[in-house]
Scaffold this motif. Structure first.
Motif, PDB file in Angstrom:
ATOM      1  N   ASP A  27       0.800  -1.220   0.000  1.00  0.00           N
ATOM      2  CA  ASP A  27       0.000   0.000   0.000  1.00  0.00           C
ATOM      3  C   ASP A  27       0.834   1.272   0.000  1.00  0.00           C
ATOM      4  O   ASP A  27       0.456   2.256  -0.629  1.00  0.00           O
ATOM      5  N   THR A  28       1.957   1.271   0.704  1.00  0.00           N
ATOM      6  CA  THR A  28       2.730   2.515   0.828  1.00  0.00           C
ATOM      7  C   THR A  28       3.868   2.646  -0.190  1.00  0.00           C
ATOM      8  O   THR A  28       4.485   3.702  -0.271  1.00  0.00           O
ATOM      9  N   ALA A  29       4.153   1.608  -0.961  1.00  0.00           N
ATOM     10  CA  ALA A  29       5.180   1.715  -2.006  1.00  0.00           C
ATOM     11  C   ALA A  29       4.618   2.583  -3.137  1.00  0.00           C
ATOM     12  O   ALA A  29       3.613   2.240  -3.741  1.00  0.00           O
ATOM     13  N   SER A  30       5.263   3.712  -3.388  1.00  0.00           N
ATOM     14  CA  SER A  30       4.766   4.617  -4.433  1.00  0.00           C
ATOM     15  C   SER A  30       5.293   4.208  -5.808  1.00  0.00           C
ATOM     16  O   SER A  30       6.333   3.562  -5.921  1.00  0.00           O
ATOM     17  N   ALA A  31       4.569   4.636  -6.832  1.00  0.00           N
ATOM     18  CA  ALA A  31       4.986   4.361  -8.206  1.00  0.00           C
ATOM     19  C   ALA A  31       6.371   4.955  -8.463  1.00  0.00           C
ATOM     20  O   ALA A  31       7.219   4.327  -9.102  1.00  0.00           O
ATOM     21  N   GLU A  32       6.614   6.140  -7.950  1.00  0.00           N
ATOM     22  CA  GLU A  32       7.909   6.810  -8.130  1.00  0.00           C
ATOM     23  C   GLU A  32       9.050   5.997  -7.517  1.00  0.00           C
ATOM     24  O   GLU A  32      10.101   5.805  -8.135  1.00  0.00           O
ATOM     25  N   GLU A  33       8.830   5.468  -6.302  1.00  0.00           N
ATOM     26  CA  GLU A  33       9.855   4.642  -5.649  1.00  0.00           C
ATOM     27  C   GLU A  33      10.116   3.358  -6.430  1.00  0.00           C
ATOM     28  O   GLU A  33      11.260   2.935  -6.578  1.00  0.00           O
ATOM     29  N   LEU A  34       9.057   2.759  -6.925  1.00  0.00           N
ATOM     30  CA  LEU A  34       9.195   1.517  -7.686  1.00  0.00           C
ATOM     31  C   LEU A  34       9.953   1.755  -8.995  1.00  0.00           C
ATOM     32  O   LEU A  34      10.878   1.023  -9.323  1.00  0.00           O
ATOM     33  N   LEU A  35       9.570   2.806  -9.721  1.00  0.00           N
ATOM     34  CA  LEU A  35      10.234   3.113 -10.990  1.00  0.00           C
ATOM     35  C   LEU A  35      11.704   3.451 -10.773  1.00  0.00           C
ATOM     36  O   LEU A  35      12.567   3.009 -11.537  1.00  0.00           O
ATOM     37  N   CYS A  36      11.984   4.194  -9.736  1.00  0.00           N
ATOM     38  CA  CYS A  36      13.367   4.570  -9.421  1.00  0.00           C
ATOM     39  C   CYS A  36      14.201   3.317  -9.109  1.00  0.00           C
ATOM     40  O   CYS A  36      15.311   3.156  -9.617  1.00  0.00           O
ATOM     41  N   ALA A  37      13.658   2.443  -8.282  1.00  0.00           N
ATOM     42  CA  ALA A  37      14.377   1.214  -7.910  1.00  0.00           C
ATOM     43  C   ALA A  37      14.591   0.316  -9.124  1.00  0.00           C
ATOM     44  O   ALA A  37      15.648  -0.294  -9.283  1.00  0.00           O
ATOM     45  N   MET A  38      13.587   0.251  -9.983  1.00  0.00           N
ATOM     46  CA  MET A  38      13.656  -0.613 -11.156  1.00  0.00           C
ATOM     47  C   MET A  38      14.543  -0.017 -12.259  1.00  0.00           C
ATOM     48  O   MET A  38      14.982  -0.728 -13.146  1.00  0.00           O
ATOM     49  N   GLY A  39      14.742   1.299 -12.196  1.00  0.00           N
ATOM     50  CA  GLY A  39      15.569   1.964 -13.190  1.00  0.00           C
ATOM     51  C   GLY A  39      14.922   2.061 -14.553  1.00  0.00           C
ATOM     52  O   GLY A  39      15.599   2.005 -15.579  1.00  0.00           O
ATOM     53  N   ILE A  40      13.603   2.205 -14.568  1.00  0.00           N
ATOM     54  CA  ILE A  40      12.885   2.315 -15.848  1.00  0.00           C
ATOM     55  C   ILE A  40      11.914   3.490 -15.803  1.00  0.00           C
ATOM     56  O   ILE A  40      11.561   3.979 -14.722  1.00  0.00           O
ATOM     57  N   GLY A  41      11.489   3.927 -16.960  1.00  0.00           N
ATOM     58  CA  GLY A  41      10.525   5.010 -17.061  1.00  0.00           C
ATOM     59  C   GLY A  41       9.094   4.496 -17.044  1.00  0.00           C
ATOM     60  O   GLY A  41       8.839   3.301 -17.160  1.00  0.00           O
ATOM     61  N   LYS A  42       8.181   5.447 -16.936  1.00  0.00           N
ATOM     62  CA  LYS A  42       6.758   5.117 -16.859  1.00  0.00           C
ATOM     63  C   LYS A  42       6.267   4.359 -18.091  1.00  0.00           C
ATOM     64  O   LYS A  42       5.517   3.395 -17.985  1.00  0.00           O
ATOM     65  N   GLY A  43       6.722   4.792 -19.283  1.00  0.00           N
ATOM     66  CA  GLY A  43       6.294   4.142 -20.519  1.00  0.00           C
ATOM     67  C   GLY A  43       6.714   2.680 -20.574  1.00  0.00           C
ATOM     68  O   GLY A  43       5.914   1.798 -20.900  1.00  0.00           O
ATOM     69  N   SER A  44       7.985   2.422 -20.222  1.00  0.00           N
ATOM     70  CA  SER A  44       8.490   1.036 -20.207  1.00  0.00           C
ATOM     71  C   SER A  44       7.757   0.208 -19.164  1.00  0.00           C
ATOM     72  O   SER A  44       7.460  -0.966 -19.380  1.00  0.00           O
ATOM     73  N   PHE A  45       7.467   0.848 -18.033  1.00  0.00           N
ATOM     74  CA  PHE A  45       6.781   0.148 -16.957  1.00  0.00           C
ATOM     75  C   PHE A  45       5.414  -0.352 -17.437  1.00  0.00           C
ATOM     76  O   PHE A  45       5.089  -1.529 -17.291  1.00  0.00           O
ATOM     77  N   TYR A  46       4.619   0.545 -17.996  1.00  0.00           N
ATOM     78  CA  TYR A  46       3.258   0.156 -18.402  1.00  0.00           C
ATOM     79  C   TYR A  46       3.241  -0.731 -19.641  1.00  0.00           C
ATOM     80  O   TYR A  46       2.273  -1.449 -19.871  1.00  0.00           O
ATOM     81  N   LEU A  47       4.317  -0.705 -20.409  1.00  0.00           N
ATOM     82  CA  LEU A  47       4.439  -1.617 -21.536  1.00  0.00           C
ATOM     83  C   LEU A  47       4.651  -3.040 -21.021  1.00  0.00           C
ATOM     84  O   LEU A  47       4.062  -3.998 -21.530  1.00  0.00           O
ATOM     85  N   ALA A  48       5.461  -3.171 -19.973  1.00  0.00           N
ATOM     86  CA  ALA A  48       5.768  -4.495 -19.406  1.00  0.00           C
ATOM     87  C   ALA A  48       4.713  -4.967 -18.408  1.00  0.00           C
ATOM     88  O   ALA A  48       4.448  -6.159 -18.296  1.00  0.00           O
ATOM     89  N   PHE A  49       4.130  -4.024 -17.670  1.00  0.00           N
ATOM     90  CA  PHE A  49       3.175  -4.366 -16.601  1.00  0.00           C
ATOM     91  C   PHE A  49       1.876  -3.610 -16.847  1.00  0.00           C
ATOM     92  O   PHE A  49       1.603  -2.588 -16.203  1.00  0.00           O
ATOM     93  N   LYS A  50       1.103  -4.137 -17.771  1.00  0.00           N
ATOM     94  CA  LYS A  50      -0.123  -3.439 -18.187  1.00  0.00           C
ATOM     95  C   LYS A  50      -1.110  -3.248 -17.038  1.00  0.00           C
ATOM     96  O   LYS A  50      -1.901  -2.314 -17.047  1.00  0.00           O
ATOM     97  N   GLY A  51      -1.049  -4.132 -16.048  1.00  0.00           N
ATOM     98  CA  GLY A  51      -1.932  -4.015 -14.882  1.00  0.00           C
ATOM     99  C   GLY A  51      -1.369  -3.100 -13.803  1.00  0.00           C
ATOM    100  O   GLY A  51      -1.910  -3.045 -12.704  1.00  0.00           O
ATOM    101  N   GLY A  52      -0.281  -2.400 -14.131  1.00  0.00           N
ATOM    102  CA  GLY A  52       0.287  -1.424 -13.202  1.00  0.00           C
ATOM    103  C   GLY A  52       0.900  -2.045 -11.955  1.00  0.00           C
ATOM    104  O   GLY A  52       1.443  -3.157 -11.984  1.00  0.00           O
TER     105      GLY A  52
END
Length: 194
Positions: A27-52
């Protein structure tokens, strides 16, 4: 049109996201923290994980559960004294001061926190418990056959008993952090495999 090719390793990205989920919770993990840790941008994220975020979490739990089970299974297989290995596996739970030191805690938390909210997570955690139960049952069956333990209880039931212990200790650790108390509880429960 196939879309842009992936330029990141999904398995590694999921592992990095898992660390955020372990530290922060779902619940408290933010999208920004996840993207930063994963080292990817929002576009790549939603391309790979369509369910967010939810799909990422389900993938995280799945990947983590598979790795946990494989490592545990390999460790039991390699152990000379499988009953002693199981006992030590549980006793180590008492000495782990927090979830960072005991990796199975991530799965225990998912089981407790989210399995009732999400059908996929419930299914993954139920499958993990069934795999653990089967592994425990097989080990107990062999130990009974080789007279390593005196218990004559049904190995399948003991397997569920030990899976329940694993699950229950994660819940108890949320309320009681004393290694002495946890060890006493675990030792009392492990008498079934003496």
């Amino acid at each position: 049109m196939a879309g842009r090719p992936k330029i990141f390793n999904e398995q590694e990205a999921v592992e990095k996201a898992t660390e955020v989920f372990r530290d922060k919770g779902y619940d408290t993990a933010s999208a920004e923290e996840l993207l930063c840790a994963m080292g990817i941008g929002k576009g790549s994220f939603y391309l790979a994980f369509k369910g967010g975020k939810q799909e990422l979490y389900v993938r995280s739990i799945t990947q983590f559960a598979d790795h946990f089970h494989q490592k545990f299974s390999d460790s039991i297989s390699a152990s000379e004294d499988k009953i002693q290995f199981i006992k030590q596996f549980f006793l180590n739970l008492a000495d782990a001061s927090d979830c960072d030191k005991e990796r199975g805690c991530y799965l225990g938390n998912a089981l407790v926190q989210l399995s009732e909210k999400d059908h996929k997570i419930k299914k993954i955690t139920a499958e993990l418990l069934k795999k653990l139960q089967s592994l425990f049952a097989e080990t107990i069956r062999n130990a009974q056959k080789n007279r390593q333990i005196t218990s004559t209880e049904d190995p399948e039931v003991i397997g569920w008993y030990l899976s329940n212990l694993w699950n229950g200790i994660h819940v108890t650790r949320r309320m009681e952090s004393s290694p002495e108390i946890l060890r006493s509880i675990i030792e009392m429960n492990l008498k079934i495999i003496n």
